[in-house]
Design a protein around this motif. Sequence first.
Motif, PDB file in Angstrom:
ATOM      1  N   PHE A  38       0.964  -1.127   0.040  1.00 53.12           N
ATOM      2  CA  PHE A  38      -0.186  -0.117   0.017  1.00 53.12           C
ATOM      3  C   PHE A  38       0.701   1.242  -0.010  1.00 53.12           C
ATOM      4  CE2 PHE A  38      -2.450  -3.306   2.550  1.00 53.12           C
ATOM      5  CZ  PHE A  38      -3.162  -3.375   1.581  1.00 53.12           C
ATOM      6  N   LEU A 295     -13.858   3.340  -3.830  1.00 49.81           N
ATOM      7  CA  LEU A 295     -12.908   2.727  -4.717  1.00 49.81           C
ATOM      8  C   LEU A 295     -13.274   3.125  -6.164  1.00 49.81           C
ATOM      9  CD1 LEU A 295     -12.261  -0.842  -3.015  1.00 49.81           C
ATOM     10  CD2 LEU A 295     -10.541   1.013  -3.648  1.00 49.81           C
ATOM     11  N   ARG A 296     -14.622   3.168  -6.548  1.00 52.08           N
ATOM     12  CA  ARG A 296     -15.080   3.644  -7.665  1.00 52.08           C
ATOM     13  C   ARG A 296     -15.060   5.010  -7.931  1.00 52.08           C
ATOM     14  NH1 ARG A 296     -17.797   0.459 -11.150  1.00 52.08           N
ATOM     15  NH2 ARG A 296     -18.638   2.133 -12.040  1.00 52.08           N
ATOM     16  N   GLY A 297     -14.749   5.847  -6.896  1.00 49.37           N
ATOM     17  CA  GLY A 297     -14.431   7.225  -7.279  1.00 49.37           C
ATOM     18  C   GLY A 297     -15.658   8.265  -7.031  1.00 49.37           C
ATOM     19  N   LEU A 298     -15.403   9.425  -7.078  1.00 50.64           N
ATOM     20  CA  LEU A 298     -16.412  10.524  -7.060  1.00 50.64           C
ATOM     21  C   LEU A 298     -17.609  10.296  -8.040  1.00 50.64           C
ATOM     22  CD1 LEU A 298     -16.891  13.018  -5.523  1.00 50.64           C
ATOM     23  CD2 LEU A 298     -15.614  14.261  -6.915  1.00 50.64           C
ATOM     24  N   ASP A 299     -17.027  10.069  -9.321  1.00 47.95           N
ATOM     25  CA  ASP A 299     -18.232  10.181 -10.411  1.00 47.95           C
ATOM     26  C   ASP A 299     -18.684   8.656 -10.559  1.00 47.95           C
ATOM     27  OD1 ASP A 299     -17.174  12.478 -10.719  1.00 47.95           O
ATOM     28  OD2 ASP A 299     -16.615  12.283 -12.921  1.00 47.95           O
ATOM     29  N   LEU A 477     -13.739  10.240   1.832  1.00 45.84           N
ATOM     30  CA  LEU A 477     -13.222  11.289   0.712  1.00 45.84           C
ATOM     31  C   LEU A 477     -12.612  12.497   1.488  1.00 45.84           C
ATOM     32  CD1 LEU A 477     -15.075  11.104  -2.654  1.00 45.84           C
ATOM     33  CD2 LEU A 477     -13.295   9.661  -1.740  1.00 45.84           C
ATOM     34  N   ILE A 488      -6.286  15.466  -3.444  1.00 45.49           N
ATOM     35  CA  ILE A 488      -7.276  14.706  -3.902  1.00 45.49           C
ATOM     36  C   ILE A 488      -6.738  13.419  -4.457  1.00 45.49           C
ATOM     37  CG2 ILE A 488      -8.887  16.363  -3.899  1.00 45.49           C
ATOM     38  CD1 ILE A 488      -9.151  16.474  -6.918  1.00 45.49           C
ATOM     39  N   ASP A 489      -5.286  13.417  -4.830  1.00 46.61           N
ATOM     40  CA  ASP A 489      -4.960  12.129  -5.779  1.00 46.61           C
ATOM     41  C   ASP A 489      -4.041  11.536  -4.882  1.00 46.61           C
ATOM     42  OD1 ASP A 489      -3.179  14.062  -5.565  1.00 46.61           O
ATOM     43  OD2 ASP A 489      -2.665  14.211  -7.546  1.00 46.61           O
ATOM     44  N   ALA A 490      -4.153  11.352  -3.455  1.00 47.29           N
ATOM     45  CA  ALA A 490      -3.393  10.590  -2.614  1.00 47.29           C
ATOM     46  C   ALA A 490      -3.763   9.159  -3.000  1.00 47.29           C
ATOM     47  CB  ALA A 490      -3.720  11.118  -1.357  1.00 47.29           C
ATOM     48  N   VAL A 492      -5.279   5.534  -3.387  1.00 50.08           N
ATOM     49  CA  VAL A 492      -6.336   4.914  -3.025  1.00 50.08           C
ATOM     50  C   VAL A 492      -6.603   4.293  -1.437  1.00 50.08           C
ATOM     51  CG1 VAL A 492      -8.395   3.657  -3.747  1.00 50.08           C
ATOM     52  CG2 VAL A 492      -7.384   5.089  -5.382  1.00 50.08           C
ATOM     53  N   PRO A 493      -5.590   3.487  -1.206  1.00 49.79           N
ATOM     54  CA  PRO A 493      -5.614   2.877  -0.116  1.00 49.79           C
ATOM     55  C   PRO A 493      -5.966   3.561   1.065  1.00 49.79           C
ATOM     56  CG  PRO A 493      -3.978   1.806  -1.222  1.00 49.79           C
ATOM     57  CD  PRO A 493      -4.296   2.883  -2.088  1.00 49.79           C
ATOM     58  N   ARG A 495      -8.214   6.151   1.488  1.00 52.20           N
ATOM     59  CA  ARG A 495      -9.753   6.361   1.645  1.00 52.20           C
ATOM     60  C   ARG A 495     -10.162   4.880   2.156  1.00 52.20           C
ATOM     61  NH1 ARG A 495     -11.320   7.993  -4.576  1.00 52.20           N
ATOM     62  NH2 ARG A 495      -9.835   9.511  -4.460  1.00 52.20           N
TER      63      ARG A 495
END
Lengths: 549, 138
Positions: A38, A295-299, A477, A488-490, A492-493, A495
Amino acid sequence: MTDENLDTGIPVPEGDTDLIETDYDIGQDNIEGRVGPFGFDVHNPVFMISGLSVIAFVAYALIAPTQAADFFGWLRPALTSTFDWFFLSAANIFVLFCLLLIVLPLGKVRLGGADATPDYSYLGWFAMLFAAGMGIGLMFFGVLEPAYYFGTPWGDAPLGAIRPFDEDGNLIAANVQEARRMALAATSYHWALHPWAIYAVVALALALFSFNKGLPLSIRSAFYPILGERVWGWWGHAIDTVAVFATLFGLATSLGLGAQQANAGLNHIYGIPVGINTQVMLIIGITAIALVSVLRGLDGGVKVLSEINMGLAILLLLFVLFAAGAGVILTEFGRGLLAYAQEVIPLSNPIGREDDGYREGWTAFYWAWWISWSPFVGMFIARVSRGRTVREFITCVLIIPSLVCIFWMAVFGGAAINDMVTNTEDSAVMANVITNYSPELSLFAMLESLPLASITSTLGIVLVIVFFVTSSDSGSLVIDTITAGGKIDAPVPQRVFWCTFEGLVAIALLIGGGLGSLQAMVISTGLPFTIVLLLMCWAIFQGLRSEPR
Amino acid sequence: MFKRIMIPVDLAHDGNLERALQVACDLSAHYGAELVYVGVTGETPSSVAHTPAEFAAKLETFAKEETTARGGGSARAHTITAHDPAVEMDSMLEKAAGDLGADLVVMGSHIPNRFDFASHGGRVASHATCSVMLVRDQ
């Protein structure tokens, strides 16, 4: 994705803004590295201090449950009854400030630069605003609150309104109209302009200082006009840490208490036993769906779930509207709106009132609660609001949600009060709100008075659960962004970590006890944050003045 | 062989891209292919830039300087703005390869360890329709 010009590969310039000159580079205090597979990229020391202090408070609540319950159980009501005038006055200031921004020329400033275009359509935007900030409350209080004010025998009626029932619980027909009017006005007061103004102030401050001034998307950035370069030091660390702390505990305790409510509902409808096992399973289920969503993100995750959620809520709203008689309810909405307009000023008057039970027990509690949630909801609203003008932003975050909430309360509260009036003797709403106070069943009690109760109650349970998911994913988030120093692009593990951590805290408190006391603690953070929000108004004003319009 | 080579770059960690950049420039000179530097940015201020426009300008400069220094062919930059770059990166890059009409993607990549699950290069390679070349950073 906004990709304006494939030929040159450069998006159209965003137009004039007034970037703040600072020596601070975003991410300069961050630590990057790997733990096993990670990757991480976190702010030092905000990440560590927030994480450790959360663990410390959970440990305190588990090791000394009685002491914690006594202390926070005393602290919260002590604050809301001592400082009720302060909460009420501050909330009034936020509403006036927002209304002023709509009419002042400052309202022309566009978030993200003069030529920025909105990221999300109105529909997606609204869905996310509601799902993050208020949805779950509408489910819980939509029936409870109007029914409570209408029938309360405990002397906490708003503005000392008259009761529609006599000592023996018989209906006094002559008082019904006035009591109903006041119940809807007093409920709308807690769900319309004031809470949304609180969210709007925080969201506007963060959006302005991030999208227009180039500072990191973090709570501390709003304090640049006041603290200057000191916001990057311990002042800023403290502000961000308290925000993370309030957000995490706010979400975790709501999740724990929400699992208990959902369990009560499941028991009521399907006879599923009430117990820790079912509740832990519910928390695991909600956290698992929230994990997929982050994991699928904001959108791909958060927005999609919010839209599903909005669709289901509208379905339930329309059902109740038509099942309870659209004509009656729409008249009710008209009356509710009028009553709100007439009573909002007396209700928001902070001094010289005698309805202590209502003002201290409900209003000040609500204001502290909305304010303690505002760093989370405000930051999430900020993140999805780039490209709107300030005027458009305030209109859409203040006026329209207020109308929707008043409508929701008129439909759900109106249907509930109808049930209490038409069959007082065996009304399920009456039984679950007034006779025996079991608030978690109030929604289902109201649905029972309408046709197709088994279907709509199931829909109600699903909505409660999905609203929890949409608060949980957006909250994760937000916490991740703050603890990554505004990135905002740190990886993913991170979050995933916060989302799981929140579920674990909820489970620990559920099993060990302490949900109630720590929720009281979170709401207590509303007091210092009220001061923070007042300072934010000034910061917004300063920040907007220097923007090109 | 190749007419347009796409090279995704992470301006925040450009130190890891040394070898990938060199390979891409060599290939573009060899085949007379156009180089397209692709960068993905969020809309909030980041360690690289305060606004997407500033990011685009930096990427443009980066593309010019690197290509000149490494003897590449013609080059340009392409900036993609994402709502949530942490999770949208891979799909954005795949889409960009298609939109730009790239016939080769050259990507920097680190040596995977046993449990690695966040390999951008691996995912782009398994989905893109054009050729993909992964260049290890050491």
